[in-house]
Design an enzyme around this catalytic site. Structure first.
Site, PDB file in Angstrom:
ATOM      1  N   LEU A  36       0.823  -1.221   0.000  1.00 24.24           N
ATOM      2  CA  LEU A  36       0.000   0.000   0.000  1.00 24.24           C
ATOM      3  C   LEU A  36       0.853   1.266   0.000  1.00 24.24           C
ATOM      4  CD1 LEU A  36      -3.033  -0.877   2.320  1.00 24.24           C
ATOM      5  CD2 LEU A  36      -2.795  -1.145  -0.149  1.00 24.24           C
ATOM      6  N   GLU A  85       7.218  -0.165  -8.213  1.00 24.93           N
ATOM      7  CA  GLU A  85       7.077   1.272  -8.455  1.00 24.93           C
ATOM      8  C   GLU A  85       6.932   1.371  -9.963  1.00 24.93           C
ATOM      9  OE1 GLU A  85       6.871   3.846  -6.449  1.00 24.93           O
ATOM     10  OE2 GLU A  85       7.084   2.643  -4.632  1.00 24.93           O
ATOM     11  N   THR A 133       7.357  -5.141 -18.617  1.00 25.15           N
ATOM     12  CA  THR A 133       6.905  -4.054 -19.489  1.00 25.15           C
ATOM     13  C   THR A 133       7.668  -4.025 -20.811  1.00 25.15           C
ATOM     14  OG1 THR A 133       6.939  -1.629 -19.657  1.00 25.15           O
ATOM     15  CG2 THR A 133       8.526  -2.580 -18.177  1.00 25.15           C
ATOM     16  N   ASP A 134       7.029  -3.445 -21.824  1.00 32.13           N
ATOM     17  CA  ASP A 134       7.735  -3.280 -23.105  1.00 32.13           C
ATOM     18  C   ASP A 134       8.837  -2.226 -23.000  1.00 32.13           C
ATOM     19  OD1 ASP A 134       6.133  -1.003 -22.921  1.00 32.13           O
ATOM     20  OD2 ASP A 134       5.210  -1.222 -24.898  1.00 32.13           O
ATOM     21  N   GLU A 135       8.824  -1.438 -21.903  1.00 29.38           N
ATOM     22  CA  GLU A 135       9.829  -0.363 -21.783  1.00 29.38           C
ATOM     23  C   GLU A 135      11.245  -0.898 -21.625  1.00 29.38           C
ATOM     24  OE1 GLU A 135       9.073   3.069 -19.444  1.00 29.38           O
ATOM     25  OE2 GLU A 135       6.949   3.093 -19.928  1.00 29.38           O
ATOM     26  N   TYR A 159      13.143   3.664 -14.088  1.00 31.29           N
ATOM     27  CA  TYR A 159      12.060   2.676 -13.949  1.00 31.29           C
ATOM     28  C   TYR A 159      12.307   1.500 -14.893  1.00 31.29           C
ATOM     29  CZ  TYR A 159       7.680   0.411 -15.278  1.00 31.29           C
ATOM     30  OH  TYR A 159       6.740  -0.535 -15.608  1.00 31.29           O
ATOM     31  N   SER A 162      15.157  -0.674 -13.927  1.00 32.41           N
ATOM     32  CA  SER A 162      14.878  -1.544 -12.771  1.00 32.41           C
ATOM     33  C   SER A 162      14.021  -2.737 -13.199  1.00 32.41           C
ATOM     34  CB  SER A 162      14.206  -0.745 -11.643  1.00 32.41           C
ATOM     35  OG  SER A 162      12.878  -0.393 -11.997  1.00 32.41           O
ATOM     36  N   LYS A 163      13.109  -2.529 -14.142  1.00 33.09           N
ATOM     37  CA  LYS A 163      12.282  -3.646 -14.628  1.00 33.09           C
ATOM     38  C   LYS A 163      13.145  -4.605 -15.454  1.00 33.09           C
ATOM     39  CE  LYS A 163       8.368  -4.121 -14.257  1.00 33.09           C
ATOM     40  NZ  LYS A 163       7.591  -4.805 -13.193  1.00 33.09           N
ATOM     41  N   ASN A 188       1.375  -0.285 -22.868  1.00 36.97           N
ATOM     42  CA  ASN A 188       0.633   0.628 -21.976  1.00 36.97           C
ATOM     43  C   ASN A 188      -0.795   0.164 -21.715  1.00 36.97           C
ATOM     44  OD1 ASN A 188       2.852   2.343 -23.004  1.00 36.97           O
ATOM     45  ND2 ASN A 188       1.804   3.901 -21.795  1.00 36.97           N
ATOM     46  N   ASN A 189      -1.123   0.006 -20.449  1.00 40.34           N
ATOM     47  CA  ASN A 189      -2.484  -0.390 -20.069  1.00 40.34           C
ATOM     48  C   ASN A 189      -3.315   0.845 -19.730  1.00 40.34           C
ATOM     49  OD1 ASN A 189      -2.459  -3.577 -18.373  1.00 40.34           O
ATOM     50  ND2 ASN A 189      -1.132  -2.896 -20.006  1.00 40.34           N
TER      51      ASN A 189
HETATM   52  P1  NAD Z   1       0.616   0.545  -9.753  1.00 43.89           P
HETATM   53  O1  NAD Z   1       1.656   1.528  -9.392  1.00 43.89           O
HETATM   54  O2  NAD Z   1      -0.772   0.997 -10.004  1.00 43.89           O
HETATM   55  O3  NAD Z   1       0.543  -0.609  -8.645  1.00 43.89           O
HETATM   56  C1  NAD Z   1       1.673  -1.138  -8.028  1.00 43.89           C
HETATM   57  C2  NAD Z   1       1.228  -1.806  -6.739  1.00 43.89           C
HETATM   58  O4  NAD Z   1       2.406  -2.380  -6.129  1.00 43.89           O
HETATM   59  C3  NAD Z   1       0.620  -0.845  -5.718  1.00 43.89           C
HETATM   60  O5  NAD Z   1      -0.551  -1.399  -5.164  1.00 43.89           O
HETATM   61  C4  NAD Z   1       1.699  -0.701  -4.654  1.00 43.89           C
HETATM   62  O6  NAD Z   1       1.176  -0.474  -3.336  1.00 43.89           O
HETATM   63  C5  NAD Z   1       2.372  -2.072  -4.736  1.00 43.89           C
HETATM   64  N1  NAD Z   1       3.756  -2.049  -4.231  1.00 43.89           N
HETATM   65  C6  NAD Z   1       4.718  -1.138  -4.504  1.00 43.89           C
HETATM   66  N2  NAD Z   1       5.844  -1.442  -3.844  1.00 43.89           N
HETATM   67  C7  NAD Z   1       5.596  -2.593  -3.166  1.00 43.89           C
HETATM   68  C8  NAD Z   1       6.366  -3.423  -2.325  1.00 43.89           C
HETATM   69  N3  NAD Z   1       7.643  -3.123  -2.040  1.00 43.89           N
HETATM   70  N4  NAD Z   1       5.806  -4.529  -1.811  1.00 43.89           N
HETATM   71  C9  NAD Z   1       4.501  -4.837  -2.071  1.00 43.89           C
HETATM   72  N5  NAD Z   1       3.718  -4.074  -2.850  1.00 43.89           N
HETATM   73  C10 NAD Z   1       4.264  -2.964  -3.405  1.00 43.89           C
HETATM   74  O7  NAD Z   1       1.206  -0.210 -11.035  1.00 43.89           O
HETATM   75  P2  NAD Z   1       0.463  -0.916 -12.247  1.00 43.89           P
HETATM   76  O8  NAD Z   1       0.301   0.049 -13.344  1.00 43.89           O
HETATM   77  O9  NAD Z   1      -0.701  -1.667 -11.738  1.00 43.89           O
HETATM   78  O10 NAD Z   1       1.600  -1.946 -12.698  1.00 43.89           O
HETATM   79  C11 NAD Z   1       1.658  -3.252 -12.141  1.00 43.89           C
HETATM   80  C12 NAD Z   1       2.838  -3.996 -12.777  1.00 43.89           C
HETATM   81  O11 NAD Z   1       2.658  -4.073 -14.190  1.00 43.89           O
HETATM   82  C13 NAD Z   1       4.179  -3.312 -12.545  1.00 43.89           C
HETATM   83  O12 NAD Z   1       5.145  -4.297 -12.320  1.00 43.89           O
HETATM   84  C14 NAD Z   1       4.452  -2.588 -13.859  1.00 43.89           C
HETATM   85  O13 NAD Z   1       5.830  -2.478 -14.073  1.00 43.89           O
HETATM   86  C15 NAD Z   1       3.806  -3.531 -14.840  1.00 43.89           C
HETATM   87  N6  NAD Z   1       3.313  -2.927 -16.091  1.00 43.89           N
HETATM   88  C16 NAD Z   1       2.496  -1.835 -16.050  1.00 43.89           C
HETATM   89  C17 NAD Z   1       1.977  -1.337 -17.244  1.00 43.89           C
HETATM   90  C18 NAD Z   1       1.059  -0.140 -17.252  1.00 43.89           C
HETATM   91  O14 NAD Z   1       0.753   0.382 -18.331  1.00 43.89           O
HETATM   92  N7  NAD Z   1       0.556   0.343 -16.130  1.00 43.89           N
HETATM   93  C19 NAD Z   1       2.305  -1.934 -18.464  1.00 43.89           C
HETATM   94  C20 NAD Z   1       3.155  -3.051 -18.462  1.00 43.89           C
HETATM   95  C21 NAD Z   1       3.633  -3.540 -17.259  1.00 43.89           C
HETATM   96  O1  DAU Z   2       4.773   0.784 -21.801  1.00 46.39           O
HETATM   97  C1  DAU Z   2       4.388   0.267 -20.567  1.00 46.39           C
HETATM   98  C2  DAU Z   2       4.554   1.324 -19.495  1.00 46.39           C
HETATM   99  O2  DAU Z   2       3.487   2.246 -19.691  1.00 46.39           O
HETATM  100  C3  DAU Z   2       4.523   0.763 -18.085  1.00 46.39           C
HETATM  101  O3  DAU Z   2       5.627  -0.074 -17.899  1.00 46.39           O
HETATM  102  C4  DAU Z   2       4.545   1.891 -17.043  1.00 46.39           C
HETATM  103  O4  DAU Z   2       4.396   1.356 -15.740  1.00 46.39           O
HETATM  104  C5  DAU Z   2       3.397   2.831 -17.323  1.00 46.39           C
HETATM  105  O5  DAU Z   2       3.465   3.945 -16.452  1.00 46.39           O
HETATM  106  C6  DAU Z   2       3.451   3.321 -18.778  1.00 46.39           C
HETATM  107  O6  DAU Z   2       4.585   4.188 -18.993  1.00 46.39           O
HETATM  108  P1  DAU Z   2       4.493   5.508 -19.899  1.00 46.39           P
HETATM  109  O7  DAU Z   2       5.585   6.415 -19.530  1.00 46.39           O
HETATM  110  O8  DAU Z   2       4.349   5.168 -21.333  1.00 46.39           O
HETATM  111  O9  DAU Z   2       3.043   6.049 -19.399  1.00 46.39           O
HETATM  112  P2  DAU Z   2       2.549   7.514 -18.942  1.00 46.39           P
HETATM  113  O10 DAU Z   2       1.084   7.384 -18.694  1.00 46.39           O
HETATM  114  O11 DAU Z   2       3.395   8.088 -17.873  1.00 46.39           O
HETATM  115  O12 DAU Z   2       2.780   8.365 -20.255  1.00 46.39           O
HETATM  116  C7  DAU Z   2       2.210   7.997 -21.513  1.00 46.39           C
HETATM  117  C8  DAU Z   2       2.693   8.999 -22.556  1.00 46.39           C
HETATM  118  O13 DAU Z   2       2.120  10.273 -22.265  1.00 46.39           O
HETATM  119  C9  DAU Z   2       4.194   9.202 -22.541  1.00 46.39           C
HETATM  120  O14 DAU Z   2       4.653   9.418 -23.860  1.00 46.39           O
HETATM  121  C10 DAU Z   2       4.393  10.450 -21.718  1.00 46.39           C
HETATM  122  C11 DAU Z   2       3.139  11.252 -22.022  1.00 46.39           C
HETATM  123  N1  DAU Z   2       2.692  12.120 -20.903  1.00 46.39           N
HETATM  124  C12 DAU Z   2       2.497  11.545 -19.681  1.00 46.39           C
HETATM  125  C13 DAU Z   2       2.088  12.303 -18.595  1.00 46.39           C
HETATM  126  C14 DAU Z   2       1.892  11.670 -17.245  1.00 46.39           C
HETATM  127  C15 DAU Z   2       2.474  13.487 -21.099  1.00 46.39           C
HETATM  128  O15 DAU Z   2       2.635  13.986 -22.227  1.00 46.39           O
HETATM  129  N2  DAU Z   2       2.065  14.235 -20.037  1.00 46.39           N
HETATM  130  C16 DAU Z   2       1.879  13.707 -18.783  1.00 46.39           C
HETATM  131  O16 DAU Z   2       1.520  14.473 -17.842  1.00 46.39           O
END
Ligand code: NAD
Ligand code: DAU
Length: 366
Positions: A36, A85, A133-135, A159, A162-163, A188-189
């Site tokens: 949390l 994170e 992640t694709d990043e 970030y 680290s992934k 990106n989700n």
């Molecule tokens: P999020 O930041 O919404 O959720 C992360 C969760 O992990 C949070 O509930 C947080 O409390 C928990 N957490 C953080 N540090 C922790 C720790 N040390 N121990 C236990 N819990 C901890 O992230 P998300 O967008 O749901 O992403 C989830 C996973 O999917 C991540 O590993 C992210 O790299 C990966 N991912 C995200 C996306 C995206 O677009 N959001 C895309 C591809 C992969």
């Molecule tokens: O590709 C998967 C990744 O997608 C995940 O691994 C990450 O956890 C997730 O955060 C996401 O990363 P991005 O950096 O692509 O997502 P974000 O929503 O931060 O930004 C999407 C795009 O929009 C990116 O090109 C940056 C731009 N952006 C983002 C923010 C927050 C802006 O232009 N303005 C903004 O304020």
């Protein structure tokens, strides 16, 4: 029947996964472990914990004592590691916590699984699924071929680095200790329960409140957008059908510039405001409430340092071998997502208070 430990299950994708899994596999045991942090919200899974379909434990993935106890007590045979994170901009501000959780935390979890499951884990059906992640693949130039599972790692942000490190550790634990793992590298989700520091919910909420929407640089960065329900289904398919040791790219097959996706979200909002007086009354500060368009809120700001220009995922492997194709088009998914935020105001009002406001002020100075 599986017994799952879902780490990070109170975050965006983890919470969606818990809802998905409880519906699709109602007889499985699901335990959520989540520290949390600011991004974790137990409200996102409250209906599941209150009905006792999911057990929630607040703990850090790096806390060996708590993790070991849970693995034993719950006879966990499947770990799905979402805990991380996850926000690129925060990793640029302060990378240390990203290394602590995403690298050291993942390593602690791998060791706990390896110790707990011991020899013969694969034969007993145990599985460590790591959500990546694709990043990790870095940035593509226009016209360059999409990332495949064998593309070299070239992360740009702390970030992403680290992934990438975590992915290497997962494979090392497979090779060295025989841990049965799978990895998914997803694009990106978007969808319900996403913390509003990420682009799409930020775009919805700023439009509702009439706040400028910061667009980094020219806004022409390209992302591959996938609805979170499709991501959850892909992980399910991997858990059911993938042999251990495999990596799977998961993508939505959409490639849209930021500015176009933001525009599509705002078109949905403008339309909803034009049709519903109730929305105009509830969100009087939105330009759409006064007959204008949310598009007037675009504000170009300094670009994100090291900003990846383009991601594109080649998802042929998961399509051809596991039959995965995204079920939701971007336009349907965006429409549903906008509606979800309109219908869940108390959820997002609660998460945008407190420390998020301080982060917002530091990040954007708008
Ligand atoms: P999020 O930041 O919404 O959720 C992360 C969760 O992990 C949070 O509930 C947080 O409390 C928990 N957490 C953080 N540090 C922790 C720790 N040390 N121990 C236990 N819990 C901890 O992230 P998300 O967008 O749901 O992403 C989830 C996973 O999917 C991540 O590993 C992210 O790299 C990966 N991912 C995200 C996306 C995206 O677009 N959001 C895309 C591809 C992969
Ligand atoms: O590709 C998967 C990744 O997608 C995940 O691994 C990450 O956890 C997730 O955060 C996401 O990363 P991005 O950096 O692509 O997502 P974000 O929503 O931060 O930004 C999407 C795009 O929009 C990116 O090109 C940056 C731009 N952006 C983002 C923010 C927050 C802006 O232009 N303005 C903004 O304020």
């Amino acid at each position: 029947m599986r017994r799952l430990l879902v780490t990070g299950g109170a975050g965006f994708i983890g919470a969606n996964f818990c809802h998905y899994w409880s519906e699709q596999h109602p007889t499985d045991r699901v335990v959520v472990l989540d520290a949390l942090t600011y991004a974790g919200n137990p409200e996102s899974i409250a209906s599941l914990t209150e009905s006792r379909r999911v057990r929630f434990v607040r703990a850090d993935i790096a806390d060996r004592a708590q993790v070991d106890a849970l693995l034993t007590e719950e006879h966990i045979d499947t770990i799905v590691n979402f805990a991380a994170e996850s926000h690129v901009d925060r990793s640029i501000e302060d990378a240390a916590v990203f290394l602590r959780t995403n690298v050291l935390g993942t390593q602690a979890l791998l060791e706990a699984a390896s110790d707990s499951w011991g020899l013969g884990a694969a034969e007993r059906g145990c599985r460590f699924h790591h959500v990546s992640t694709d990043e990790v693949y870095g940035s593509l130039a226009a016209g360059e071929a999409a990332f495949t599972e064998t593309s070299p790692y070239a992360p740009s942000s702390p970030y992403a680095a680290s992934k990438a490190a975590a992915d290497h550790l997962v494979r090392a634990y497979g090779r060295t200790y025989g841990l049965p793992f799978t990895i998914s590298n997803c694009s990106n989700n978007y969808g319900p329960y996403q913390f509003p520091e990420k682009l799409l919910p930020l775009c919805v909420l700023n439009a509702l409140e009439g706040r400028p929407l910061p667009i980094y640089g020219d806004g022409l960065q390209i992302r591959d957008w996938l609805h979170v329900a499709d991501h959850c289904r892909a992980i399910d398919l991997i858990l059911q059908a993938s042999p251990a040791g495999e990596t799977w790219n998961v993508g939505g097959a959409t490639q849209d510039p930021t500015i176009a996706v933001v525009g599509a979200v705002w078109d949905v909002l403008d339309e909803a405001f034009a049709a519903q007086r109730e929305l105009r009354e509830r969100f009087g500060r939105s330009p759409a409430a006064q007959g204008g368009s949310a598009r007037t809120l675009v504000t170009h700001v300094r670009d994100r340092p090291g900003h990846d220009r383009r991601y594109a995922v080649d998802a042929r492997k998961i399509r051809e071998r596991l039959g995965f194709v995204p079920g939701k088009s971007l336009s349907t998914g965006l429409r549903e997502t906008v509606r979800w935020y309109l219908e869940h105001e108390p959820w997002w009002r609660a998460v945008v208070s407190g420390s998020y406001r301080e982060w917002y002020a530091r990040q954007y100075r708008l």
